[in-house]
Design an enzyme around this catalytic site. Sequence first.
Site, PDB file in Angstrom:
ATOM      1  N   SER A 241       0.828  -1.222   0.000  1.00  0.00           N
ATOM      2  CA  SER A 241       0.000   0.000   0.000  1.00  0.00           C
ATOM      3  C   SER A 241       0.853   1.259   0.000  1.00  0.00           C
ATOM      4  O   SER A 241       0.545   2.229  -0.716  1.00  0.00           O
ATOM      5  CB  SER A 241      -0.953  -0.003   1.202  1.00  0.00           C
ATOM      6  OG  SER A 241      -0.248  -0.270   2.399  1.00  0.00           O
ATOM      7  N   HIS A 271      -1.976  -8.888   2.067  1.00  0.00           N
ATOM      8  CA  HIS A 271      -1.637  -7.621   2.730  1.00  0.00           C
ATOM      9  C   HIS A 271      -2.747  -7.300   3.746  1.00  0.00           C
ATOM     10  O   HIS A 271      -3.040  -8.110   4.620  1.00  0.00           O
ATOM     11  CB  HIS A 271      -1.440  -6.556   1.632  1.00  0.00           C
ATOM     12  CG  HIS A 271      -0.828  -5.259   2.070  1.00  0.00           C
ATOM     13  ND1 HIS A 271      -0.116  -5.100   3.221  1.00  0.00           N
ATOM     14  CD2 HIS A 271      -0.838  -4.017   1.484  1.00  0.00           C
ATOM     15  CE1 HIS A 271       0.302  -3.838   3.342  1.00  0.00           C
ATOM     16  NE2 HIS A 271      -0.140  -3.160   2.301  1.00  0.00           N
ATOM     17  N   HIS A 318       5.887 -12.590   7.589  1.00  0.00           N
ATOM     18  CA  HIS A 318       6.095 -11.206   7.143  1.00  0.00           C
ATOM     19  C   HIS A 318       7.274 -11.156   6.194  1.00  0.00           C
ATOM     20  O   HIS A 318       8.227 -11.930   6.337  1.00  0.00           O
ATOM     21  CB  HIS A 318       6.348 -10.271   8.335  1.00  0.00           C
ATOM     22  CG  HIS A 318       6.097  -8.842   7.993  1.00  0.00           C
ATOM     23  ND1 HIS A 318       7.067  -8.037   7.457  1.00  0.00           N
ATOM     24  CD2 HIS A 318       4.970  -8.093   8.070  1.00  0.00           C
ATOM     25  CE1 HIS A 318       6.550  -6.848   7.240  1.00  0.00           C
ATOM     26  NE2 HIS A 318       5.273  -6.846   7.592  1.00  0.00           N
ATOM     27  N   ARG A 327       3.162  -4.389  16.657  1.00  0.00           N
ATOM     28  CA  ARG A 327       1.770  -3.935  16.516  1.00  0.00           C
ATOM     29  C   ARG A 327       0.824  -5.026  17.029  1.00  0.00           C
ATOM     30  O   ARG A 327      -0.239  -4.755  17.551  1.00  0.00           O
ATOM     31  CB  ARG A 327       1.464  -3.599  15.045  1.00  0.00           C
ATOM     32  CG  ARG A 327       2.364  -2.511  14.478  1.00  0.00           C
ATOM     33  CD  ARG A 327       2.196  -2.367  12.982  1.00  0.00           C
ATOM     34  NE  ARG A 327       2.534  -3.582  12.255  1.00  0.00           N
ATOM     35  CZ  ARG A 327       2.340  -3.770  10.954  1.00  0.00           C
ATOM     36  NH1 ARG A 327       1.797  -2.816  10.225  1.00  0.00           N
ATOM     37  NH2 ARG A 327       2.676  -4.898  10.373  1.00  0.00           N
ATOM     38  N   ASP A 373      -2.094  -8.322  11.734  1.00  0.00           N
ATOM     39  CA  ASP A 373      -3.446  -8.741  11.377  1.00  0.00           C
ATOM     40  C   ASP A 373      -3.970  -9.891  12.227  1.00  0.00           C
ATOM     41  O   ASP A 373      -5.173 -10.162  12.237  1.00  0.00           O
ATOM     42  CB  ASP A 373      -3.493  -9.121   9.894  1.00  0.00           C
ATOM     43  CG  ASP A 373      -3.195  -7.927   9.018  1.00  0.00           C
ATOM     44  OD1 ASP A 373      -3.729  -6.844   9.311  1.00  0.00           O
ATOM     45  OD2 ASP A 373      -2.408  -8.059   8.065  1.00  0.00           O
TER      46      ASP A 373
HETATM   47  N1  HAX Z   1       1.445 -19.698   6.359  1.00  0.00           N
HETATM   48  C1  HAX Z   1       1.897 -20.633   5.493  1.00  0.00           C
HETATM   49  N2  HAX Z   1       2.919 -20.444   4.648  1.00  0.00           N
HETATM   50  C2  HAX Z   1       3.550 -19.271   4.725  1.00  0.00           C
HETATM   51  C3  HAX Z   1       3.164 -18.252   5.625  1.00  0.00           C
HETATM   52  C4  HAX Z   1       2.053 -18.502   6.451  1.00  0.00           C
HETATM   53  N3  HAX Z   1       1.578 -17.594   7.288  1.00  0.00           N
HETATM   54  N4  HAX Z   1       3.982 -17.204   5.451  1.00  0.00           N
HETATM   55  C5  HAX Z   1       4.852 -17.531   4.466  1.00  0.00           C
HETATM   56  N5  HAX Z   1       4.594 -18.785   4.024  1.00  0.00           N
HETATM   57  C6  HAX Z   1       5.206 -19.482   2.914  1.00  0.00           C
HETATM   58  C7  HAX Z   1       5.061 -18.661   1.644  1.00  0.00           C
HETATM   59  O1  HAX Z   1       3.767 -18.834   1.054  1.00  0.00           O
HETATM   60  C8  HAX Z   1       6.182 -19.151   0.800  1.00  0.00           C
HETATM   61  O2  HAX Z   1       5.800 -20.380   0.245  1.00  0.00           O
HETATM   62  P1  HAX Z   1       6.261 -20.822  -1.246  1.00  0.00           P
HETATM   63  O3  HAX Z   1       7.748 -20.936  -1.166  1.00  0.00           O
HETATM   64  O4  HAX Z   1       5.558 -22.129  -1.460  1.00  0.00           O
HETATM   65  O5  HAX Z   1       5.803 -19.728  -2.156  1.00  0.00           O
HETATM   66  C9  HAX Z   1       7.272 -19.421   1.837  1.00  0.00           C
HETATM   67  O6  HAX Z   1       6.609 -19.549   3.097  1.00  0.00           O
HETATM   68  C10 HAX Z   1       8.300 -18.306   1.944  1.00  0.00           C
HETATM   69  O7  HAX Z   1       7.618 -17.076   2.180  1.00  0.00           O
HETATM   70  P2  HAX Z   1       8.316 -15.913   3.027  1.00  0.00           P
HETATM   71  O8  HAX Z   1       9.550 -15.489   2.297  1.00  0.00           O
HETATM   72  O9  HAX Z   1       8.455 -16.302   4.445  1.00  0.00           O
HETATM   73  O10 HAX Z   1       7.204 -14.789   2.979  1.00  0.00           O
HETATM   74  P3  HAX Z   1       6.935 -13.710   1.839  1.00  0.00           P
HETATM   75  O11 HAX Z   1       7.825 -12.567   2.084  1.00  0.00           O
HETATM   76  O12 HAX Z   1       6.952 -14.324   0.487  1.00  0.00           O
HETATM   77  O13 HAX Z   1       5.427 -13.326   2.141  1.00  0.00           O
HETATM   78  C11 HAX Z   1       3.577 -12.795   3.542  1.00  0.00           C
HETATM   79  C12 HAX Z   1       5.069 -12.573   3.287  1.00  0.00           C
HETATM   80  C13 HAX Z   1       3.123 -11.838   4.639  1.00  0.00           C
HETATM   81  C14 HAX Z   1       2.799 -12.472   2.267  1.00  0.00           C
HETATM   82  C15 HAX Z   1       3.363 -14.280   3.973  1.00  0.00           C
HETATM   83  O14 HAX Z   1       4.031 -14.507   5.191  1.00  0.00           O
HETATM   84  C16 HAX Z   1       1.886 -14.661   4.111  1.00  0.00           C
HETATM   85  O15 HAX Z   1       1.276 -15.023   3.109  1.00  0.00           O
HETATM   86  N6  HAX Z   1       1.312 -14.572   5.368  1.00  0.00           N
HETATM   87  C17 HAX Z   1      -0.112 -14.822   5.569  1.00  0.00           C
HETATM   88  C18 HAX Z   1      -0.944 -13.627   5.119  1.00  0.00           C
HETATM   89  C19 HAX Z   1      -0.736 -12.453   6.031  1.00  0.00           C
HETATM   90  O16 HAX Z   1      -0.787 -12.562   7.247  1.00  0.00           O
HETATM   91  N7  HAX Z   1      -0.520 -11.268   5.444  1.00  0.00           N
HETATM   92  C20 HAX Z   1      -0.384  -9.993   6.204  1.00  0.00           C
HETATM   93  C21 HAX Z   1       1.062  -9.551   6.346  1.00  0.00           C
HETATM   94  C22 HAX Z   1       1.191  -8.251   7.084  1.00  0.00           C
HETATM   95  C23 HAX Z   1       0.622  -7.160   6.261  1.00  0.00           C
HETATM   96  O17 HAX Z   1       1.080  -6.778   5.209  1.00  0.00           O
HETATM   97  N8  HAX Z   1      -0.474  -6.645   6.692  1.00  0.00           N
HETATM   98  O18 HAX Z   1      -1.130  -5.758   5.957  1.00  0.00           O
END
Ligand code: HAX
Length: 435
Positions: A241, A271, A318, A327, A373
């Site tokens: 964002s 996000h 994250h 937070r 979140d």
């Molecule tokens: N549950 C399961 N698997 C997860 C995970 C979770 N909570 N978090 C990361 N992973 C997985 C990823 O999907 C990725 O898998 P692949 O290799 O198969 O693609 C792997 O672990 C490596 O990911 P990462 O490097 O640790 O994380 P990214 O930087 O790619 O992504 C995210 C960060 C926040 C998008 C991710 O942790 C996620 O999807 N979390 C769940 C959704 C969430 O809570 N989002 C909010 C984040 C905070 C925010 O921005 N708020 O607005």
Amino acid sequence: MSALKDRLREKIEVHRPRTRRLIKEYGDVKVGEVTIAQAMNGMRGVKGLTTDISYLDPFEGIRFRGKTIPQTMEALPKPEGKDYPYVEGFWFFLLTGDIPTQEEAEEVVKDFQKRRQLPQYVIDLLRNMPGGTHPMAMFSAALLSMQQESKFAQYYGSGKFSKMDCWEYMYEDATDILSRIPSIAAYIYRMRFKSDMIIEPDYSLDMGGNFAHQMGIDVPYDDVARMYFIIHSDHESGNVSAHTTHLVASALSDAYYSLSAGLNGLAGPLHGLANQEVLSWVQGVKNKMGGKVPSKEEMKKFVWDTLNSGNVIPGYGHAVLRKTDPRYASQREFCLKHMPNDELFKFVDILYQVVPDILKEHGKAKNPWPNVDAQSGVIQWFYGLREYDFYTVMFGVGRAIGVLANITWDRALGYAIERPKSLTTDMLEKIAGIK
Ligand code: HAX
């Protein structure tokens, strides 16, 4: 001229030579290198942005203008008898880096009150949107509909546009937007979920107080709103964002276009929408348990089932953080004080006890700890706000504070239009030596 705008002008004048010097005299100094994985995989960790509004340390979490969340909450002026600070004083702080006095914060409160009234066409537009529209789409559309009010766009079209002064118009647009969006959010909520029984703004209240009033929720929800907006405001400038808002504004698009674009990014499930997803996931567990709070062993099974079906655990992980999000911690502290026996809080607490170890064992997520979140929806739920489709809208009101402070400074410092370079897969294969 307001005290805030005067102070901001002073700060900008002091800062400009630092930016100019770094670009002109030290522009060739390297800040890092880019790997193939970074170029292909979301630019994770690439140092390609500058912001002084907040800094995210992977292990410590966010600092706003050098202060942690507890330090920020402690230092800022508060409305009489309240636990959390004026959001308007926080806006002063993010823009200038200075903690405002009580009087300075209250001057900003008055400025916001004067700008609060929404054009009728925004309310009409919201009312005419199809019933199935997601509240985030309503929010973004309402903001975009006000683009015609942009003082920045009018200034650009006036023939007198100057790069040195244009921040003033961005600041005016940002202040207009911040004064109005809590009301837009509350109108969306009441129209969509309370049979269109809208509540008119109270022009004598501060931002948090008026939001609670227009939502129709009693104290201490005003303090919940103040806390919620402040902790969701800024998280460095590389998240979806913040980066989107900055990117769109770099084309000299005004704050209405830029923030609306940023909100569209916030609406993604990876996000901001994750807070809605957390509640929806927990409700699913609750239904399967027939309403009973699961034991740790039962919760572990739900978490593994979700992972084994290829889904992420919302609220965990994250891109930058490598510890529990402060937070999350600050909202947990609020829950422990105000709602320790709440059933949903118990669910979220059990999740906190089981998920990190499971994610470590699962072995994929680089950060097994909860993010903001994982905890925020529980507080909203407790105060009667059960329509979790709406949660990201409140995140958006908070996020606006940080990203609007950023784009005001972007214009003050004359940051250029963004244009990173792309390569083809062929080229990367050649760089890798496999072609
Ligand atoms: N549950 C399961 N698997 C997860 C995970 C979770 N909570 N978090 C990361 N992973 C997985 C990823 O999907 C990725 O898998 P692949 O290799 O198969 O693609 C792997 O672990 C490596 O990911 P990462 O490097 O640790 O994380 P990214 O930087 O790619 O992504 C995210 C960060 C926040 C998008 C991710 O942790 C996620 O999807 N979390 C769940 C959704 C969430 O809570 N989002 C909010 C984040 C905070 C925010 O921005 N708020 O607005």
